[in-house]
Design an enzyme around this catalytic site. Structure first.
Site, PDB file in Angstrom:
ATOM      1  N   PHE A  80       0.803  -1.224   0.000  1.00 24.34           N
ATOM      2  CA  PHE A  80       0.000   0.000   0.000  1.00 24.34           C
ATOM      3  C   PHE A  80       0.834   1.270   0.000  1.00 24.34           C
ATOM      4  O   PHE A  80       0.349   2.333  -0.371  1.00 24.34           O
ATOM      5  CB  PHE A  80      -0.933   0.025   1.223  1.00 24.34           C
TER       6      PHE A  80
ATOM      7  N   LYS B 188      -1.135  -7.585  -8.998  1.00 25.70           N
ATOM      8  CA  LYS B 188      -2.095  -7.431  -7.906  1.00 25.70           C
ATOM      9  C   LYS B 188      -1.698  -6.221  -7.078  1.00 25.70           C
ATOM     10  O   LYS B 188      -0.776  -6.280  -6.269  1.00 25.70           O
ATOM     11  CB  LYS B 188      -2.140  -8.661  -7.005  1.00 25.70           C
TER      12      LYS B 188
ATOM     13  N   CYS C 120       9.549   1.733   3.328  1.00 26.81           N
ATOM     14  CA  CYS C 120      10.476   0.667   3.694  1.00 26.81           C
ATOM     15  C   CYS C 120      11.890   1.218   3.858  1.00 26.81           C
ATOM     16  O   CYS C 120      12.737   0.570   4.456  1.00 26.81           O
ATOM     17  CB  CYS C 120      10.467  -0.447   2.656  1.00 26.81           C
TER      18      CYS C 120
END
Length: 520
Positions: free
Chosen positions: A171, A195, A303
């Protein structure tokens, strides 16, 4: 990157699912070049994290829809792989221009679904765009080698696509991470089933539309939705040859183990705990400003966020100045002028971050700046956590051991560079680490000794540009081949070695004769 569910959502959707209500906006599937309504019975609400208003409903793709996407990609592969590298290069050039033209549309979608402030959302798009631009160099990346190995004999290599590949996205970068995946896959001649995160699929759907607009053939890119059922299909289906994933530890290990057990290549970027070592000889203003931006930008949901700062010796006196800079940041909705820090993605993510902040206090750390309870006037229902600074933490504390994935900076203290390096290297994660210093010798020692894949010297977020590759290591990465750049091209291709013999004698010039042949 964060634990199970917050990025990929490998838990079941049943607990939070709803049937698509009449008139509610729904996110479409993109299969074989067409956008279509899912026939799903299970849906997940996507809400604006600043307002809690419903944005769209995302389907758990049905088994039939997943099968259709994989079949479409497989059917398109034969023709797409036979297109020339020059033709695929042309599509990358067209796609990068289309993305550039729609940057603000993509960015506003990210603000609405993910919560980033507008400037950071534009940066999300631009960093992904750079990968597409780099793939315009695919003619260079796909070149092989050739060597004469004997008289009249040569060996050469040919780089070929794998087939159907899959991308499973998080996300936190709704545009950049899909653009790490499908442009590299497509430029190298593969077809892709993507996806996006079920939390914020809008940017990926806009990118699919742009692929249609620039004439990428039907079936070359397909987009499906969902959580664990979709992930399990992509990691097991025999047509899928490789899986790319960015997300949390538990989800990443599940995906890596399942994909490799089914004989697929897999690259998986997982969790992180990125450190900055601050030496007392650093340029203080530059270091503290850089740390503030890297720790609290994107509400810490990166991240490569700088989540730990290790202050060495006299630099420990600077911690309160970090607090002053963090306190000055404006927490607000992503489209508000001057906003620095937007909301976190979900109420669950917010509650988890607040719990970890409380654990730091319970375990004896000092909460030097507490962002809990911050509520911008226009967004009283938003998932906001203001910049938070935890001082005097230790490696044993939960706030240090776990990735908070929020706007929280954990500060540790060390007596020397050696002590600070030992602390960084003892951490299981290896995405990135930085040092702030004016000493070339200290920087060289840090570069040589630190155990992290991406190293910054007076740079807080050392994410390499696409002509290099994302090189996280240790527990932050599973796989053998990294994302984008030359490594990404290697991941999505396989080498074929050809050895040929063409005898020079076969090319001798033989003159015609009119004489009667004789038998010898």
């Amino acid at each position: 990157m964060i634990a199970l569910g917050a990025r990929v959502g490998l838990r079941s959707l049943q607990r939070r699912s709803v049937h698509a209500a009449a008139g509610a906006k729904t996110t479409k599937l993109f299969i074989n070049g067409e956008f279509g309504e899912s026939q799903a019975s299970t849906w997940l609400d996507v809400v604006n994290p600043a307002t809690q208003e419903l944005v769209t409903r995302v389907p758990q793709s049905t088994a039939h829809e997943l099968e259709a996407a994989a079949a479409s990609a497989q059917a398109a592969f034969g023709e797409w792989r036979r297109t020339s590298a020059l033709a695929r290069q042309r599509k990358m050039l067209d796609l990068q221009q289309a993305i550039r033209d729609k940057t603000d549309v993509l960015a506003r979608s990210i603000v609405e679904e993910q919560g980033k402030v507008l400037g950071d959302a534009r940066g999300d798009v631009m960093r992904g765009l750079q990968v597409v631009e780099d793939m315009a160099s695919i003619t260079h990346y796909m070149q092989g080698t050739r060597l004469a190995v004997a008289a009249d004999m040569e060996t050469y290599t040919v780089r070929e696509p794998l087939g159907v590949v899959a991308g499973i996205c998080p996300f936190n970068f709704p545009a950049m991470i899909p653009l790490w995946m499908f442009p590299v896959a497509l430029a190298t001649g593969n077809t892709c089933v993507l996806k996006p995160s079920e939390r914020d699929p809008g940017a990926a759907m806009l990118l699919a539309q742009l692929c249609n607009d620039v004439g990428i053939p039907r079936g070359v890119l397909n987009v499906v939705h969902g959580a664990r059922e979709t992930v399990d299909f992509l990691t097991a289906d025999a047509r899928v040859r490789a899986v790319s994933f960015v997300g949390g530890d538990r989800a990443g290990r599940h995906i890596y183990e399942r994909a490799t057990q089914h004989g697929k290549r897999c690259q998986a970027n997982l969790g992180a705990k990125n450190h900055a070592i601050v030496l007392p000889d650093a340029n203080k203003e530059q270091a503290l400003n850089a740390i503030t931006g890297a720790a609290f930008g994107a509400a810490g949901q990166r991240c490569m966020a700088l989540s730990v700062a290790v202050f060495v010796g006299g630099a420990q006196a600077w911690i309160d100045e970090v607090v002053d800079r963090a306190r000055a940041l404006r927490v607000d909705g992503g489209l508000e002028p001057g906003a620095d820090v937007g909301p976190m993605i979900t109420r669950e993510a917010l509650a988890r971050a607040e719990r970890l902040v409380q654990s730091a206090s319970d375990e004896g750390a000092r909460i030097a700046l507490d962002g809990r309870g911050v509520r911008p006037a226009k967004y009283p229902r938003g998932n906001f956590l203001g910049p938070t600074v935890i001082d005097r933490a230790t490696p044993a504390m939960q706030c240090y051991r776990e990735e908070i994935f929020g706007p929280v900076l954990v500060c540790l203290r060390a007596d020397s560079l050696d002590d600070a390096l030992a602390l960084v290297n003892a951490n299981p994660y290896g995405n990135g680490a930085s040092i702030f210093t004016r000493s070339g010798a200290s920087a060289a020692k840090f570069q040589a000794d630190v155990e992290a894949g991406q190293v910054g010297i007076n740079v807080p977020i050392p994410v390499p540009l696409p002509m290099f590759s994302f090189t996280g290591n240790k527990a932050s990465f599973l796989g053998d081949t990294n994302f984008y750049g030359r490594s990404g091209v290697s991941f999505y291709t396989q080498l074929k070695t050809v050895t040929s013999l063409w005898s020079k004698a076969d090319a001798d010039d033989r003159q015609a004769t009119v004489h009667m042949p004789t038998i010898h």
